[in-house]
Design an enzyme around this catalytic site. Structure first.
Site, mmCIF file in Angstrom:
data_model
loop_
_atom_site.group_PDB
_atom_site.id
_atom_site.type_symbol
_atom_site.label_atom_id
_atom_site.label_comp_id
_atom_site.label_asym_id
_atom_site.label_seq_id
_atom_site.Cartn_x
_atom_site.Cartn_y
_atom_site.Cartn_z
ATOM 1 N N THR A 25 0.821 -1.234 -0.005
ATOM 2 C CA THR A 25 0.038 -0.071 -0.032
ATOM 3 C C THR A 25 0.982 1.498 0.025
ATOM 4 O O THR A 25 2.218 1.257 0.139
ATOM 5 C CB THR A 25 -1.024 0.187 1.478
ATOM 6 O OG1 THR A 25 -0.144 0.233 2.486
ATOM 7 C CG2 THR A 25 -1.710 -1.163 1.328
ATOM 8 N N ILE A 80 7.184 -2.294 7.362
ATOM 9 C CA ILE A 80 7.146 -0.965 7.155
ATOM 10 C C ILE A 80 7.827 -0.489 6.038
ATOM 11 O O ILE A 80 9.038 -0.589 5.824
ATOM 12 C CB ILE A 80 8.027 -0.126 8.568
ATOM 13 C CG1 ILE A 80 7.526 -1.004 9.779
ATOM 14 C CG2 ILE A 80 7.958 1.196 8.592
ATOM 15 C CD1 ILE A 80 5.884 -0.951 10.020
ATOM 16 N N LYS A 81 6.985 0.338 5.441
ATOM 17 C CA LYS A 81 7.381 0.976 3.910
ATOM 18 C C LYS A 81 8.018 2.434 4.439
ATOM 19 O O LYS A 81 7.455 3.311 4.974
ATOM 20 C CB LYS A 81 6.291 1.090 3.152
ATOM 21 C CG LYS A 81 6.673 1.068 1.488
ATOM 22 C CD LYS A 81 5.331 0.943 0.865
ATOM 23 C CE LYS A 81 5.598 0.997 -0.632
ATOM 24 N NZ LYS A 81 4.507 1.086 -1.555
ATOM 25 N N LEU A 82 9.420 2.606 3.851
ATOM 26 C CA LEU A 82 9.980 3.894 4.026
ATOM 27 C C LEU A 82 10.644 4.512 2.757
ATOM 28 O O LEU A 82 10.896 3.831 1.805
ATOM 29 C CB LEU A 82 11.268 3.614 5.013
ATOM 30 C CG LEU A 82 10.889 2.847 6.399
ATOM 31 C CD1 LEU A 82 12.230 2.297 6.774
ATOM 32 C CD2 LEU A 82 10.593 3.924 7.356
#
Ligand code: E4P
Length: 216
Positions: A25, A80-82
């Site tokens: 997402t 976790i998208k960073l």
């Protein structure tokens, strides 16, 4: 190659859940869904057992760490998208020490991919379609990242993103990507083929014309 769906819509995910390896997402997709970030990420993580990428909104290190820890606490399969910024890379290193998986996103160059791997990212997401939008060679970027990661033994998985058509997915597989994330429209087109449809119609018509019992 693993296939992820790039969507925050449960109605798109649920019917395809047994055919996909994970979900990506981004803030745009969550905002479009109308649900809150934590509520929707929780629903998705319960629907798909594989990794669910949830992107931090914060752009500073402390904010990323705080949001990332909260997002990962929703479910073990939330990763976790960073963003590929200095703070994002710093956060990736911290999360690595905490055994929280990461997806370093918005990657547009080989140097950026190199830095993501050095930071210990679990996944790096090169944006093929957006590289092409800017006149670059998106598939060439995937191949270059594969070559460099193999050359130096980096374990960061390459997650081809911003894929706009079926040819992009095939090229990502040929480039040796570990995973590709696709919108539902492309996912469905990866399965369907006009000759499969017409071939099946012909088989069924021939069977019906034969007038045989349907039982096997
Ligand atoms: C996935 O992680 C990305 O958010 C997504 O693939 C971006 O795709 P787009 O360039 O079509 O928005």
């Amino acid at each position: 190659m693993q296939i992820f769906l790039d969507t925050a819509e449960i109605r798109e995910i649920a019917p395809r859940a047994d055919q996909i390896d994970g979900i990506t997402t981004n803030p745009s997709l969550i905002a479009r869904s109308g649900a809150s970030m934590s509520e929707r990420i929780g629903e998705i993580a319960r629907t798909v057992p594989g990794p669910v990428s949830a992107e931090v909104i914060a752009t500073d290190l402390e904010g990323m760490l705080d949001e990332g820890r909260r997002l990962h606490a929703i479910a073990d399969n939330v990763i976790i998208k960073l963003p590929l910024t200095m703070a994002g890379l710093q956060a990736a290193r911290v999360f690595g020490k905490e055994d929280i998986p990461t997806n370093v996103t918005l990657c547009f160059s080989l140097n950026q991919a190199l830095m993501a791997a050095r930071a210990g990212a679990t996944f790096v997401s090169p944006f093929v379609g957006r590289v092409e939008d800017a006149g670059g060679d998106g598939i060439g970027l995937l191949k270059a990242i594969r070559d460099v990661y193999d050359q130096f033994g980096f374990e960061t998985a390459i997650l081809a993103a911003s894929l706009r058509n079926q040819a992009h997915v095939e090229a990502a597989a040929l480039a040796g990507c570990d995973a590709a994330t696709v919108p539902v429209k492309i996912f469905d087109r990866m399965i369907r083929h006009s000759q499969t449809d017409s071939g099946l119609d012909a088989f069924m018509a021939d069977w019906a014309a034969g007038g045989l019992d349907r039982s096997v």
